[in-house]
Design an enzyme around this catalytic site. Sequence first.
Site, PDB file in Angstrom:
ATOM      1  N   TYR A  97       0.964  80.482  18.389  1.00  0.00           N
ATOM      2  CA  TYR A  97       1.457  81.178  19.584  1.00  0.00           C
ATOM      3  C   TYR A  97       2.948  81.421  19.405  1.00  0.00           C
ATOM      4  O   TYR A  97       3.642  80.655  18.731  1.00  0.00           O
ATOM      5  CB  TYR A  97       1.202  80.340  20.837  1.00  0.00           C
ATOM      6  CG  TYR A  97      -0.266  80.274  21.239  1.00  0.00           C
ATOM      7  CD1 TYR A  97      -0.752  81.083  22.264  1.00  0.00           C
ATOM      8  CD2 TYR A  97      -1.144  79.425  20.594  1.00  0.00           C
ATOM      9  CE1 TYR A  97      -2.083  81.031  22.633  1.00  0.00           C
ATOM     10  CE2 TYR A  97      -2.483  79.363  20.965  1.00  0.00           C
ATOM     11  CZ  TYR A  97      -2.957  80.176  21.990  1.00  0.00           C
ATOM     12  OH  TYR A  97      -4.274  80.130  22.357  1.00  0.00           O
ATOM     13  N   GLU A  98       3.450  82.478  20.022  1.00  0.00           N
ATOM     14  CA  GLU A  98       4.829  82.877  19.722  1.00  0.00           C
ATOM     15  C   GLU A  98       5.870  81.903  20.259  1.00  0.00           C
ATOM     16  O   GLU A  98       7.048  82.028  19.962  1.00  0.00           O
ATOM     17  CB  GLU A  98       5.107  84.304  20.194  1.00  0.00           C
ATOM     18  CG  GLU A  98       5.033  84.497  21.674  1.00  0.00           C
ATOM     19  CD  GLU A  98       5.061  85.981  22.056  1.00  0.00           C
ATOM     20  OE1 GLU A  98       4.912  86.835  21.175  1.00  0.00           O
ATOM     21  OE2 GLU A  98       5.217  86.253  23.245  1.00  0.00           O
ATOM     22  N   SER A  99       5.440  80.896  21.017  1.00  0.00           N
ATOM     23  CA  SER A  99       6.362  79.833  21.425  1.00  0.00           C
ATOM     24  C   SER A  99       6.722  78.925  20.249  1.00  0.00           C
ATOM     25  O   SER A  99       7.510  77.999  20.411  1.00  0.00           O
ATOM     26  CB  SER A  99       5.726  79.004  22.538  1.00  0.00           C
ATOM     27  OG  SER A  99       4.444  78.540  22.137  1.00  0.00           O
TER      28      SER A  99
END
Lengths: 260, 313
Positions: A52-54
Amino acid sequence: MSDNGYTADEMMTIASARMIRNGAVLFVGIGLPSAAANLARLTHAPDTVLIYESGTIGAKPPVLPLSIGDGELSETADAVVSIPEIFAYYLQGGRVDLGFLGAAQIDRFANINTTVIGDYRKPSTRLPGAGGAPEIAASSKEVLITLRQNKRAFVKKLDFVTSGGHMEGGDSRERMRLPGKGPTAVITDLGILTPDPVTKELTLTSLHPGVAVEKAVESTGWPLQIAAHVATTDPPTANELAILRDLYARTARAHAGNGN
Amino acid sequence: MKNRDWGLGIGGWGIAVGTSCHNKSNPLAQITTLKQAIGEMVRDGDTIALEGFTHLIPFAAGHEIIRQRRRNLTLARMTPDLIYDQLIGAGCVSKLIFSWGGNPGVGSLHRLRDAVEQGWPAPLALEEHAHAGMAAAYAAGASHLPFGVLRGYLGSDLPRYNTNIKFIECPFTGERLAAVPALRPDVTVIHAQKADRRGNVLLWGVVGVQKEAVLAAKRTIVTVEEVVDRLDAPPNSVVLPWWVVGAVAEVKGGAFPSYAQGYYARNNAFYKAWDAISRERDTFLAWIERHVLTTADFDGFKRSLEEVASYVR
């Protein structure tokens, strides 16, 4: 709920999940892509790596996250890295097999818009914007896109190209030097579209059970190309449906309270 | 508050403190109150980054900026969410530098949309990026370089509308690459789990772009869940050493309704409730008046919210 005992959205999510190869490194957007990616992980693709882009790498969330950085992701990840690192070293570094995106609008060459409806400077609807999508679409080795098929979403001309698909078709993506090979399938609530090998125009190659080809044509804002042989998507199995519904039920329970 | 006051008058450090690591004469990071830190370090017209990528979002600090009625701010953040919606609706903001502006998993930021679509309460200028570009801009700021470089924005319309995205040729390979100017906020504000009494700051979990945003900034404010005697930080964790940090204020729960890993979970119910609160101007104004403008601090905000919302209790 159709007569078959499942909804069009469930079919869409299950068809999307089946596209994910076990062991693939997957950069996943929130919403429908996240649901499909987790369904794949819980069914045929347990070794899929969800990024996930986090900055959460190898996340195995017990429920679907509401945002791309929920605690369920970092607590279950193999590694959590910073935002500059996830984008520069992992995505731009060429380590992502599959980008999986949603969109508000899509065109015939699988370019997508998540920025504005209407004129950029005086939009009728301001959408959230790009996030990680332009680079996910450009740098992942291949890209899947999932969204519901209707004339508002499947448009002849995008109001704004947020993320490039096959650009103007043919070899235009290659000429513009986008590193990955671009979208390889668009999975909707009606069927599956794949780009023509030469023109790169999206072509209807599979219809979900009970969906007429006319319905797909009417739901598309350009003259839809139809494959010579249109397959029928295998209906959801009892196992797929049970696991997906259980995932949504757990998620609803988790999000109803204060999250603690 | 169990914070130890360093006993220095605020005026004694108002200028020197918080200047970034480039200023070698920096005194100790100051443990102070949030009210004092915002009052001294955030000025009308400043460029402010309240960073946090879904985790550790500095809500308490954002509220204090609204309470102190700062105006004409340029706000920077990769993922403006509810606290930026509140700052925009409260009339603090004239420009937004961002890459994704929404209520994650819920929908639109209605105050952001109203400002962009209708110019209410004031027109909002946008400088719009993608995440990879903003990350590169912060990293360039922290590195004291004029610009960041990335293989980005290829095939996107964003460079047509944002003149701060340009393309350059690699001097070695000739490859065409995107360039974005370094982002150097006047003030970066973050929330972290812990600080020690000297002002060393520790954060873990989803750490976003906070380290880069702090090191890129001229002044820094950090709110923390707790000030402790010993950080006991593992050697490779994200620690911001005291001499790059300006002011530190203990605000327990200061990231609510986002989360602080190891302390409390994300309050997803509040994120969902915000959709209805913020949809209309009058319900938003009533909410901000009752819960932010007329409360003394973040504890007061939490108490006022508990009176009306069951999910906060």
